[in-house]
Design an enzyme around this catalytic site. Structure first.
Site, PDB file in Angstrom:
ATOM      1  N   GLY B 245      17.922 -53.674  -3.853  1.00  0.00           N
ATOM      2  CA  GLY B 245      18.950 -52.803  -3.040  1.00  0.00           C
ATOM      3  C   GLY B 245      19.912 -52.342  -3.682  1.00  0.00           C
ATOM      4  O   GLY B 245      19.721 -51.826  -4.542  1.00  0.00           O
ATOM      5  N   SER B 246      20.993 -52.099  -3.088  1.00  0.00           N
ATOM      6  CA  SER B 246      22.077 -51.524  -3.078  1.00  0.00           C
ATOM      7  C   SER B 246      22.781 -51.988  -4.734  1.00  0.00           C
ATOM      8  O   SER B 246      22.474 -53.320  -4.605  1.00  0.00           O
ATOM      9  CB  SER B 246      23.557 -51.689  -2.570  1.00  0.00           C
ATOM     10  N   THR B 247      23.174 -51.555  -5.290  1.00  0.00           N
ATOM     11  CA  THR B 247      24.236 -52.173  -6.950  1.00  0.00           C
ATOM     12  C   THR B 247      25.176 -52.945  -6.134  1.00  0.00           C
ATOM     13  O   THR B 247      25.728 -53.981  -7.090  1.00  0.00           O
ATOM     14  CB  THR B 247      24.690 -51.164  -7.857  1.00  0.00           C
ATOM     15  N   GLY B 250      23.527 -56.276  -5.281  1.00  0.00           N
ATOM     16  CA  GLY B 250      23.218 -57.053  -6.835  1.00  0.00           C
ATOM     17  C   GLY B 250      24.578 -57.906  -7.367  1.00  0.00           C
ATOM     18  O   GLY B 250      24.019 -58.843  -7.963  1.00  0.00           O
ATOM     19  N   GLU B 267      16.553 -54.987  -9.008  1.00  0.00           N
ATOM     20  CA  GLU B 267      16.779 -53.586  -8.470  1.00  0.00           C
ATOM     21  C   GLU B 267      17.239 -53.297  -7.731  1.00  0.00           C
ATOM     22  O   GLU B 267      17.205 -53.168  -6.485  1.00  0.00           O
ATOM     23  CB  GLU B 267      15.038 -53.774  -8.309  1.00  0.00           C
ATOM     24  N   CYS B 301      15.231 -45.307  -5.121  1.00  0.00           N
ATOM     25  CA  CYS B 301      16.357 -45.634  -6.169  1.00  0.00           C
ATOM     26  C   CYS B 301      15.700 -45.077  -7.322  1.00  0.00           C
ATOM     27  O   CYS B 301      16.811 -44.592  -7.445  1.00  0.00           O
ATOM     28  CB  CYS B 301      16.259 -47.480  -5.944  1.00  0.00           C
ATOM     29  N   GLU B 398      25.119 -43.090  -6.085  1.00  0.00           N
ATOM     30  CA  GLU B 398      24.087 -42.572  -5.013  1.00  0.00           C
ATOM     31  C   GLU B 398      23.955 -41.778  -4.209  1.00  0.00           C
ATOM     32  O   GLU B 398      24.752 -42.235  -3.439  1.00  0.00           O
ATOM     33  CB  GLU B 398      23.650 -43.700  -5.060  1.00  0.00           C
TER      34      GLU B 398
END
Lengths: 304, 493
Positions: B245-247, B250, B267, B301, B398
């Site tokens: 998913g998103s940073t 994360g 990831e 991604c 992104e």
């Protein structure tokens, strides 16, 4: 055409071709789903783009007259069918075809330049061309000197095309690359650029005498070359895949490829032809199926 | 350059609609949580609706799991691990995973349609890529189940226990497969949370898992929003956590798990450079650029969202790229001729449009091509942003949509530097006809996956994951299997 002297392009600067990528792109064209009205439109267009062809040692005036009859009466039971674009024969048969086609509007195309091998002196190739034009051919399908091309003697190949073009006079020149003998898509693209720079009105894949003949990857590569030539010079060049295209589905895939590569301007018999002998009846069979919902036996379609 | 000629694709030969039929699809009006082999409502009774982004209509209502439900799911997974799954002979375990793989292949058509309905992606992609790859992941990992000692020679691989997994909305079933297949083959049990906008194929997978007779509790699926995921990652009884998913999320997961000893893989986002050198096969590069950024509406991604092109070929390349984009068909995701489907959600569409506005405000040139998008539904036309530099936000951040930024470079070193000058490092691409340059550039890129003369190619045998803010650890291949095992060499993973 500009009046400028034709010049051999620098083939080293022709953009390279990645075969894997070309095959992937072709797979995308083949996955297009063509239905209902768009299918009928595509089939009718394909029919109108056919160069109905007989190129046999055994061709006789009688056989050629039969083919010309087929060209003019594709399938009388269906109204408003387009005619094919041209009938394609050997130079000796041009006058027979010209007489038989009369004022039907169907052109006579003739192969020339020591078709299919091209292994003859230039003087013979030029005589061959002039004879066909004089006999009434409006379109000349010449073969390039593949031996010279593969040997790197590009000047010879180029000069021959320029000379044949001059011999054609008002007749349109289709230049056959015989891609099945060129060995790679890079070479196909280079030969395409060379032929167009030399004055080709059409570029054509194959003689039909060599396997593989027309394939979608080869045709896509040539369409890309035509686009590059057009974008650089403003000169529109036609495309003719020939040999091995015998069913409607394949023909529709070629049209999808043309539609999405060169666009609307090329979607006419003026700029795209299928060199084929048995495609017409398969297209007719599909048109009957679209109209009636039923497939009919090939015995219901005249075979000439 | 005597005449400036351009290609025209309209009015060309237009293709009639060719919709994939939906009459073979069975969907319920509502779905519960899949815990201990059964569908049950959330303890709170709360539900939410999942909608079709192409039509903006609800498809089904789905239970919203709270922490109580997550507790129950983890407890079911723990029990299944202790009593059944960890005791089962590896070859038997492998058979179950093979059965899941086969069942997905058998029901591929239905899964493809549901995936496109729930997420908006074109049926061409869900049919040809998502679902076959999901099945392939189960097949691949199933084969390792009884061969773990051979996968890691010299190690003594042991399963970890209960794995918590949270997956995104861009490849719903495929991401479930990436997570479940290695976890199960390695002998772990799982609690999986699908994304709130795309829960349906995971719930269909739950039905399939029940149908193939997987012992209850081995796979539990809890649906919900971010809170559900947060409850899962904070659960004290997990032995492994995996997230895609998103940073931003994360980072939160890293904070949460720091010091707990729980191994995790992340990831996360990406902003991949797709580099076209001057000797590239230009037409195939154009195709690769299109596949790199417009695949799945750019909700990828590892999308090639930054085009870096040599000044020597920039002009002809962009001319050809625009012509190619003009042939892309945007519309009904269920139409077999659709190239670009619907944006996954209203929120995501707003986010993409915000970035396009940012680009415009930054002084960039915005160009949008393709066919006209439908009037209703969430659609964004394929977009090129030119006239930008490394300093622009649209180049740095992104966007996760069909938006490509274009920059030029003069030298190899400049290309390498620009490609690496990003907080991300998930993927990259290089286009050149010269083999030696492929190796030179791919070796110089700090990215987990680098494609040469192609883009967005996936295979179960290939590890996938990122550098820097793109994540931790690898999924896919043996790397992805090892992440679900204690190899007897210190910490797991």
């Amino acid at each position: 055409m500009s009046a400028a002297e034709p010049r051999l392009p620098d083939l080293a600067r022709v953009t390279p071709v990645d075969t894997v990528g070309v095959e992937e792109r072709v797979a995308r064209f083949r996955s297009r789903s063509i239905k209902t009205a768009s299918k009928v439109a595509g089939l009718r267009l394909a029919l109108s783009m056919i160069d109905l062809t007989t190129l046999e040692g055994a061709d006789t005036p009688g056989k050629v007259r039969q083919l010309c009859a087929k060209a003019q009466h594709l399938h009388e039971r269906m109204a408003d069918l387009p005619t094919v674009a041209a009938v394609c024969v050997y130079p000796t048969m041009v006058s027979v075809a010209r007489d038989a086609l009369g004022a039907s509007g169907i052109e006579v195309a003739s192969v020339a330049t020591a078709f299919p091998s091209g292994q003859a002196p230039l003087s013979v190739k030029l005589d061959d061309t002039r004879m066909a034009v004089e006999a009434g051919a409006a379109e000349i399908d010449m073969v390039i000197a593949r031996g010279a091309f593969l040997a790197g003697d590009y000047d010879t190949v180029f000069d021959e095309i320029v000379a044949v073009k001059a011999a054609c006079g008002d007749a349109h020149l289709k230049v056959i690359l015989e891609t099945g003998e060129l060995g790679s898509l890079d070479r196909v693209r280079q030969a395409s650029m060379l032929a167009m720079a030399a004055g080709a009105d059409f570029i054509k894949t194959s003689t039909g005498k060599i396997k593989p003949a027309a394939t979608m990857p080869v045709t896509l590569t040539m369409l890309h070359a035509i686009r590059d030539h057009y974008l650089e010079t403003g000169v529109q060049v036609g495309m003719k895949p020939a040999g091995g295209i015998s069913d409607s589905k394949t023909a529709l895939h070629y049209l999808v490829m043309l539609n999405e590569t060169l666009g609307a301007e090329w979607m006419t018999p003026r700029w795209f032809r299928f060199g084929a002998s048995s495609l017409a009846n398969d297209v007719l069979m599909q048109l009957e199926k679209q109209a009636t919902g039923r497939y009919q036996s090939l015995d219901y379609f005249s075979k000439d | 350059m005597a005449t400036k000629s351009t290609l025209a694709f309209e009015p060309g030969w237009q293709y009639d609609p060719a919709p994939e039929s939906t009459d073979h699809v069975s969907l319920r009006d509502s779905y519960g949580l899949f815990i201990d082999g059964e569908f049950t409502p959330a303890a709170s009774g709360k539900t939410f609706e999942t909608i079709n982004p192409a039509t903006q209509t609800p498809i089904a209502s789905v239970a919203q799991a709270g922490s109580e439900d997550v507790d129950r799911a983890v407890a079911a997974a723990r029990k299944a691990y202790d009593t059944v799954w960890s005791k089962m002979k590896p070859a038997e375990r492998g058979k179950y995973v093979f059965r899941i793989a086969r069942a997905i292949a058998e029901r591929a058509r239905e899964f493809a349609v549901v995936e496109s309905m729930d997420g908006g992606k074109p049926i061409r992609e869900s049919r040809d890529i998502d679902i076959p790859l999901a099945s392939a992941h189960f097949f691949y990992y199933a084969g390792w189940a009884d061969k773990l000692n051979y996968a890691f020679p010299g190690a003594s691989p042991k399963s970890l226990g209960v794995a918590g997994q949270v997956i995104p909305w861009n490849f719903p079933l495929l991401m479930a497969a990436w997570k479940l297949a290695p976890a199960l083959a390695a002998g772990n049990t799982v609690v999986l949370k699908p994304a709130e906008t795309t829960p349906l194929t995971a719930l269909k997978l739950a039905e399939l898992i029940a149908d193939v007779g997987l012992p209850p509790g081995v796979v539990n699926i809890v649906t919900g929003e971010g809170d559900t995921g947060a409850a899962l990652v904070r659960h004290p009884d997990l032995d492994k956590f995996a997230f895609t998913g998103s940073t931003a999320v994360g980072r939160d997961i890293m904070r949460t798990l720091a010091g707990t000893g729980t191994p995790y893989t992340l990831e996360l986002g990406g902003k991949a450079a797709n580099i076209v050198l001057e000797d590239a096969a230009l037409d195939q590069a154009v195709e690769g650029i299109v596949n790199g950024i417009f695949f799945n509406q750019g909700h990828v991604c590892c999308a090639g969202s930054r085009l870096l092109v040599s000044e020597a070929v920039a002009e002809p390349l962009l001319e050809r790229l625009r012509a190619r984009i003009d042939t892309l068909i945007e519309g009904d995701p269920l139409d077999k001729n659709t190239d670009i489907g619907a944006i996954n959600s209203e929120a995501q569409l707003a986010r993409i449009n915000e970035y396009i506005d940012i680009g415009r405000a930054e002084g960039a040139d915005i160009w949008q091509g393709g066919s006209d998008a439908p009037q209703s539904g969430y659609y964004c036309r394929p977009t090129l942003i030119t006239g930008v530099a490394q300093s622009n936000r649209v180049v740095q951040e992104e966007i996760f949509g069909p938006v490509l930024t274009v920059q030029t470079f003069r030298t190899f070193d400049e290309a390498r530097e620009k490609a690496n000058n990003t907080p991300y490092g998930l993927s990259g691409g290089v286009w050149t006809d010269k083999g030696s340059r492929i190796f030179k550039m791919t070796g110089a890129l700090r990215a987990g996956v680098v494609w040469a003369n192609t883009f967005n190619k996936f295979d179960p045998t290939s590890p996938f994951g990122g550098y820097k803010e793109s994540g931790m650890g690898r999924e896919g291949g043996l790397h992805g299997l090892g992440a679900y095992l204690d190899l007897g060499m210190g910490a797991g993973a």
